[in-house]
Design a protein around this motif. Structure first.
Motif, PDB file in Angstrom:
ATOM      1  N   LYS A  33      -5.641 -30.129 -23.429  1.00  0.00           N
ATOM      2  CA  LYS A  33      -6.804 -30.284 -24.297  1.00  0.00           C
ATOM      3  C   LYS A  33      -7.409 -31.681 -24.179  1.00  0.00           C
ATOM      4  O   LYS A  33      -8.622 -31.853 -24.223  1.00  0.00           O
ATOM      5  CB  LYS A  33      -6.395 -29.998 -25.753  1.00  0.00           C
ATOM      6  CG  LYS A  33      -7.531 -30.015 -26.715  1.00  0.00           C
ATOM      7  CD  LYS A  33      -7.228 -29.444 -28.097  1.00  0.00           C
ATOM      8  CE  LYS A  33      -5.949 -29.788 -28.735  1.00  0.00           C
ATOM      9  NZ  LYS A  33      -5.852 -29.378 -30.146  1.00  0.00           N
ATOM     10  N   GLY A  34      -6.571 -32.682 -24.021  1.00  0.00           N
ATOM     11  CA  GLY A  34      -7.049 -34.060 -24.012  1.00  0.00           C
ATOM     12  C   GLY A  34      -7.148 -34.706 -22.646  1.00  0.00           C
ATOM     13  O   GLY A  34      -7.358 -35.920 -22.557  1.00  0.00           O
ATOM     14  N   TYR A  35      -7.024 -33.915 -21.591  1.00  0.00           N
ATOM     15  CA  TYR A  35      -6.987 -34.498 -20.250  1.00  0.00           C
ATOM     16  C   TYR A  35      -8.143 -35.460 -20.002  1.00  0.00           C
ATOM     17  O   TYR A  35      -7.940 -36.613 -19.622  1.00  0.00           O
ATOM     18  CB  TYR A  35      -6.970 -33.399 -19.178  1.00  0.00           C
ATOM     19  CG  TYR A  35      -6.977 -33.967 -17.781  1.00  0.00           C
ATOM     20  CD1 TYR A  35      -5.794 -34.423 -17.212  1.00  0.00           C
ATOM     21  CD2 TYR A  35      -8.158 -34.082 -17.049  1.00  0.00           C
ATOM     22  CE1 TYR A  35      -5.787 -34.973 -15.936  1.00  0.00           C
ATOM     23  CE2 TYR A  35      -8.159 -34.628 -15.773  1.00  0.00           C
ATOM     24  CZ  TYR A  35      -6.980 -35.069 -15.226  1.00  0.00           C
ATOM     25  OH  TYR A  35      -6.980 -35.622 -13.969  1.00  0.00           O
ATOM     26  N   TRP A  36      -9.376 -35.016 -20.222  1.00  0.00           N
ATOM     27  CA  TRP A  36     -10.536 -35.869 -19.909  1.00  0.00           C
ATOM     28  C   TRP A  36     -10.673 -37.022 -20.891  1.00  0.00           C
ATOM     29  O   TRP A  36     -11.095 -38.115 -20.520  1.00  0.00           O
ATOM     30  CB  TRP A  36     -11.817 -35.039 -19.820  1.00  0.00           C
ATOM     31  CG  TRP A  36     -11.827 -34.214 -18.582  1.00  0.00           C
ATOM     32  CD1 TRP A  36     -11.753 -32.848 -18.489  1.00  0.00           C
ATOM     33  CD2 TRP A  36     -11.853 -34.698 -17.235  1.00  0.00           C
ATOM     34  NE1 TRP A  36     -11.747 -32.470 -17.171  1.00  0.00           N
ATOM     35  CE2 TRP A  36     -11.810 -33.574 -16.378  1.00  0.00           C
ATOM     36  CE3 TRP A  36     -11.911 -35.968 -16.661  1.00  0.00           C
ATOM     37  CZ2 TRP A  36     -11.824 -33.689 -14.990  1.00  0.00           C
ATOM     38  CZ3 TRP A  36     -11.933 -36.083 -15.278  1.00  0.00           C
ATOM     39  CH2 TRP A  36     -11.887 -34.950 -14.468  1.00  0.00           C
ATOM     40  N   CYS A  81     -10.205 -42.863 -21.416  1.00  0.00           N
ATOM     41  CA  CYS A  81      -9.545 -44.046 -21.974  1.00  0.00           C
ATOM     42  C   CYS A  81      -8.878 -44.858 -20.875  1.00  0.00           C
ATOM     43  O   CYS A  81      -8.942 -46.098 -20.879  1.00  0.00           O
ATOM     44  CB  CYS A  81      -8.507 -43.630 -23.012  1.00  0.00           C
ATOM     45  SG  CYS A  81      -9.207 -42.948 -24.522  1.00  0.00           S
ATOM     46  N   SER A  82      -8.250 -44.184 -19.931  1.00  0.00           N
ATOM     47  CA  SER A  82      -7.585 -44.871 -18.831  1.00  0.00           C
ATOM     48  C   SER A  82      -8.574 -45.671 -17.996  1.00  0.00           C
ATOM     49  O   SER A  82      -8.238 -46.742 -17.480  1.00  0.00           O
ATOM     50  CB  SER A  82      -6.852 -43.857 -17.953  1.00  0.00           C
ATOM     51  OG  SER A  82      -6.089 -44.508 -16.973  1.00  0.00           O
ATOM     52  N   SER A  83      -9.798 -45.182 -17.899  1.00  0.00           N
ATOM     53  CA  SER A  83     -10.810 -45.888 -17.107  1.00  0.00           C
ATOM     54  C   SER A  83     -11.129 -47.259 -17.691  1.00  0.00           C
ATOM     55  O   SER A  83     -11.649 -48.130 -16.987  1.00  0.00           O
ATOM     56  CB  SER A  83     -12.094 -45.053 -17.026  1.00  0.00           C
ATOM     57  OG  SER A  83     -12.817 -45.084 -18.242  1.00  0.00           O
ATOM     58  N   GLY A 129      -6.240 -33.981 -28.626  1.00  0.00           N
ATOM     59  CA  GLY A 129      -5.552 -34.068 -27.350  1.00  0.00           C
ATOM     60  C   GLY A 129      -5.313 -35.469 -26.823  1.00  0.00           C
ATOM     61  O   GLY A 129      -4.736 -35.635 -25.754  1.00  0.00           O
ATOM     62  N   GLY A 130      -5.759 -36.475 -27.547  1.00  0.00           N
ATOM     63  CA  GLY A 130      -5.549 -37.845 -27.093  1.00  0.00           C
ATOM     64  C   GLY A 130      -4.093 -38.262 -27.205  1.00  0.00           C
ATOM     65  O   GLY A 130      -3.378 -37.834 -28.106  1.00  0.00           O
ATOM     66  N   ASN A 131      -3.673 -39.079 -26.281  1.00  0.00           N
ATOM     67  CA  ASN A 131      -2.329 -39.647 -26.295  1.00  0.00           C
ATOM     68  C   ASN A 131      -2.465 -41.106 -26.716  1.00  0.00           C
ATOM     69  O   ASN A 131      -3.300 -41.836 -26.179  1.00  0.00           O
ATOM     70  CB  ASN A 131      -1.713 -39.542 -24.893  1.00  0.00           C
ATOM     71  CG  ASN A 131      -0.331 -40.131 -24.826  1.00  0.00           C
ATOM     72  OD1 ASN A 131      -0.165 -41.342 -24.937  1.00  0.00           O
ATOM     73  ND2 ASN A 131       0.658 -39.274 -24.629  1.00  0.00           N
TER      74      ASN A 131
END
Length: 144
Positions: free
Chosen positions: A23-26, A31-33, A76-78
């Motif tokens: 769910k939170g992949y994108w 965020c990683s970007s 879905g955010g980590n």
């Protein structure tokens, strides 16, 4: 068909499992970007435009814009990826965690140094006391 997830009744807790990861992949990739200085600058210049470059859901975009990290997690955010938003805003992880619990940074620090939250009444829904569903604290972090 969804798997049986007995851990879904832990109050105030979203478990980051495979379903949440999908769910939170994108959201997490976005965020990683922010590890890149040029991406942080573009994000800070026009946050909405930056978010629109990613295939995020509208609720995910709104949660990021509001800095509602608890909602980001539900979507879905980590937290380890979401911490990059806080870092982009000049916040420490401790400041973010305090905001997510509805506490000041000092109160959060004191709670953690004192051993954290008591498990009494916080094990699972239906246990009684604090385990009953309640309204969530305001979790919007303040940007610097």
């Amino acid at each position: 068909m969804a798997l049986d997830k007995p851990y879904l009744d832990i109050p105030g807790t979203t478990i980051f499992d495979a379903e949440q990861s999908r769910k939170g992949y994108w959201l997490n990739q976005c965020c990683s970007s922010l590890m890149s200085a040029s991406n942080r600058a573009r994000f800070k210049h026009d946050e909405r435009a930056y978010l629109d470059e990613w295939p995020l859901t509208e609720p995910q975009k709104l949660a990021v814009l509001a800095r509602d990290l608890n909602e980001c997690i539900r979507l879905g955010g980590n937290i380890y990826f979401l911490a990059r938003i806080g870092a982009t805003d000049g916040l420490t992880f401790q400041q973010m965690a305090g905001a997510m619990t509805g506490m000041s940074e000092d109160a959060y620090r004191a709670m953690m140094l004192g051993g954290g939250r008591s498990i009494e009444g916080n094990r699972y829904l239906g246990e009684g006391g604090d385990a009953q569903p309640q309204s969530q604290p305001s979790t919007n972090i303040q940007r610097s």
